[in-house]
Design an enzyme around this catalytic site. Sequence first.
Site, PDB file in Angstrom:
ATOM      1  N   GLY A  65     -12.888  -6.154 -12.461  1.00  8.84           N
ATOM      2  CA  GLY A  65     -13.029  -7.655 -11.467  1.00  8.84           C
ATOM      3  C   GLY A  65     -12.190  -8.645 -11.964  1.00  8.84           C
ATOM      4  O   GLY A  65     -11.357  -8.212 -12.695  1.00  8.84           O
ATOM      5  N   GLU A  69       4.749   9.883   9.097  1.00 15.62           N
ATOM      6  CA  GLU A  69       4.539  10.469   7.880  1.00 15.62           C
ATOM      7  C   GLU A  69       3.405  11.460   7.533  1.00 15.62           C
ATOM      8  O   GLU A  69       3.219  12.158   6.641  1.00 15.62           O
ATOM      9  CB  GLU A  69       4.691   9.347   6.761  1.00 15.62           C
ATOM     10  N   HIS A 111      15.501  -2.317  28.224  1.00 15.35           N
ATOM     11  CA  HIS A 111      17.124  -2.202  28.082  1.00 15.35           C
ATOM     12  C   HIS A 111      17.504  -0.748  27.384  1.00 15.35           C
ATOM     13  O   HIS A 111      18.286  -0.874  26.719  1.00 15.35           O
ATOM     14  CB  HIS A 111      17.301  -3.248  27.063  1.00 15.35           C
ATOM     15  N   LYS A 138       3.049   5.431  10.297  1.00 19.59           N
ATOM     16  CA  LYS A 138       1.936   6.348   9.709  1.00 19.59           C
ATOM     17  C   LYS A 138       1.883   7.625  10.644  1.00 19.59           C
ATOM     18  O   LYS A 138       1.715   8.709   9.882  1.00 19.59           O
ATOM     19  CB  LYS A 138       0.786   5.307  10.060  1.00 19.59           C
ATOM     20  N   CYS A 196     -10.998  -0.775 -11.612  1.00 16.07           N
ATOM     21  CA  CYS A 196     -10.917   0.039 -13.097  1.00 16.07           C
ATOM     22  C   CYS A 196     -12.087   1.169 -13.104  1.00 16.07           C
ATOM     23  O   CYS A 196     -12.674   1.018 -12.114  1.00 16.07           O
ATOM     24  CB  CYS A 196     -10.944  -0.891 -14.221  1.00 16.07           C
ATOM     25  N   TRP A 229      -7.103  -0.899 -14.555  1.00 17.09           N
ATOM     26  CA  TRP A 229      -6.022  -1.401 -13.363  1.00 17.09           C
ATOM     27  C   TRP A 229      -5.832  -2.771 -13.659  1.00 17.09           C
ATOM     28  O   TRP A 229      -6.534  -3.836 -13.163  1.00 17.09           O
ATOM     29  CB  TRP A 229      -6.568  -1.100 -11.726  1.00 17.09           C
ATOM     30  N   ARG A 233      -8.637   5.514 -10.633  1.00 12.77           N
ATOM     31  CA  ARG A 233      -9.272   4.282 -10.161  1.00 12.77           C
ATOM     32  C   ARG A 233      -8.220   3.263 -10.929  1.00 12.77           C
ATOM     33  O   ARG A 233      -8.377   1.871 -10.813  1.00 12.77           O
ATOM     34  CB  ARG A 233     -10.610   3.971 -10.688  1.00 12.77           C
ATOM     35  N   GLU A 236       4.527  -0.100  12.100  1.00 11.01           N
ATOM     36  CA  GLU A 236       3.779   0.412  11.118  1.00 11.01           C
ATOM     37  C   GLU A 236       3.061   1.530  11.898  1.00 11.01           C
ATOM     38  O   GLU A 236       2.680   2.445  11.023  1.00 11.01           O
ATOM     39  CB  GLU A 236       2.922  -0.432  10.440  1.00 11.01           C
ATOM     40  N   LYS A 240       4.657   9.049  -3.671  1.00  7.42           N
ATOM     41  CA  LYS A 240       3.864   7.841  -3.685  1.00  7.42           C
ATOM     42  C   LYS A 240       4.983   6.601  -4.003  1.00  7.42           C
ATOM     43  O   LYS A 240       4.797   5.767  -3.254  1.00  7.42           O
ATOM     44  CB  LYS A 240       2.681   7.986  -4.308  1.00  7.42           C
TER      45      LYS A 240
END
Length: 615
Positions: free
Chosen positions: A102, A491, A507, A488, A2, A75, A27, A484, A610
């Site tokens: 937290g 993109e 193959h 990355k 947060c 958050w 945040r 992955e 996003k």
Amino acid sequence: MCGIVGYVGPRPALEVVVDGLRRLEYRGYDSAGVAVIDPVGGLRTAKKAGRIENLDKELAHQTITGTTGMGHTRWATHGAPTDRNAHPHVSGDGRVAVVHNGIIENFRELRRELEAQGTEFRSETDSEAVAHLVAAQLRGGAASLADAVRAVCRRLAGSFTLVVLDRDDPDVVVAARRNSPLVLGVGDGEMFLGSDVAAFIEFTREAVELGQDQVVELRRGGYTVTDFDGAPAHGRAYHVGWDLSAAEKGGYDYFMLKEIDEQPGAVADTLRGHLVDGHIVLDEQRVDVQELREIDKVFVVACGSSFHAGLIGKQAIEHWTRVPVEVELASEFRYRDPVLDRQTLVVAISQSGETADTLEALRYARDQRARVLAICNTNGAQIPRESDAVLYTHAGPEIGVASTKAFLAQVAAVELVGLAIAQARGTKYGDEIGREFDALAAVPDKIAEVLADLDPVRAVAREIAASKAVLFLGRHVGYPVALEGALKLKELAYMHAEGFPAGELKHGPIALIEDGLPVVVIMPSPTARSVLHQKVGSNIAEIKARGARTIVVAEAGDVAAREHADHLIEVPATPTLASPLVATVPLQVLAAEIAQARGYDIDKPRNLAKSVTVE
Ligand code: AGP
């Protein structure tokens, strides 16, 4: 994660605090709120769900004066993002206000204790308990607000940054921190607090970073730091060399680079609190143990990086539980007429919680009477709201379009689900589950080790930045890591990149190998999976013989890898099912470095968003 702001000085506190919150909104933006000690009106608070604009509307028809105040952008971790759950939280007697960043792990027992004493809670949050506890300390005769806060901090477990106001002591702000950031801004006759320097950088660049388990008492003329027992302590004073826009990124050029560095904390925070007395605990996530016993099949539905996290989760869940797992691209899932019933558990993985493909897939699953568990990084988003159960990742807001810390947190979370299923079905003993959890809990330090020495990765990135294409090879859990890494690079650097199972190359795809073509290979552990290690070694020899430029990610000390590698990227040895959390990090950095070498904005890659809220 947060945003927190505090102020005491000659200025109108409300203006300082709200402006500070605006700069911290990245945040967390589930809700926002302020508290100001008004000479006339006493402790004044205002808070609203949603973005700060909603708070502005709330404040528009109020007159709040006063030069001591604090604020919070949330958050959400515990409790949906509603007005009631927004911070600040106020004690029942109206005297104490608290904002918190937290997770207080023992808040349930504290809440039970307070309710037994007649305290009525107005929110679902863990944070509200602190306001009631501090007020009780003051009523009980604590010599000062700082003493009261110290006494309460000694009872809290977990991670917390707290800022506290006392209506009856308008010239002081008290704050405390454990496992969560807090920095002071030292002005001339005024003092500031912030989750980071963006909160106050327009007023002062003289900062003091508070240390672990410290309490600070701020007054206009200065500040006093102690430990939780009251013994004198010191923060770390420094001059902030950043401008305002850089400060929002914590001094990084891009949010993505900051988020890569936040990965140890993202994994640690996601795991925190889920192993209690050797037992996996997902009860707050509404995961029903009996239902976990009854399932006879698992589907994972997700997109992009979240799909890759699911592929890793499949390996773990099947190995620990012997329940078959299918991992499906959400956009394909409901159009292929999958076989689902009440005994099927569908795990929907989504960072944003708003991805339309994944949302429609889980709606289809629920229509087929399957049970749905969401793994999500955004509290209260549509996907968790429409699921039977939800396990939140605690990576904090991920601003960069390319997923990094959220992806690692998803892998940790889906493996937690696997351990919970194994525990419910008895396919793993408690000590075995404890060892697997410990392997995951050891990962943050290993990620930090990788992040501490990125020069080899950066050097490779510069050497291959102009390449036409890059291939990525892996086996077992290394294959999703290869996928992955390729995603990355696609993109971020707009480069053709493709991930393959290393055994599949011969193959057909091996025809792609030509002289100098960079091929990234994720090596299995030479000890944990020696048979795979030997086979991947052979695969590397096959491509080297055809001119490939081999970039090998391997455990430190892997001699065979060193022999095969034109470029060796060493990572700390990690048990197989936890290894993707470490091996992925160099690939994130490789892609980011190549994209920057090509002059691209890695936070906002072309054509992408996003969260993809259209099918
Ligand atoms: C990953 O870097 C991309 N941003 C993208 O593939 C993303 O993982 C995918 O769109 C799924 O998003 P979600 O996790 O928010 O559902």
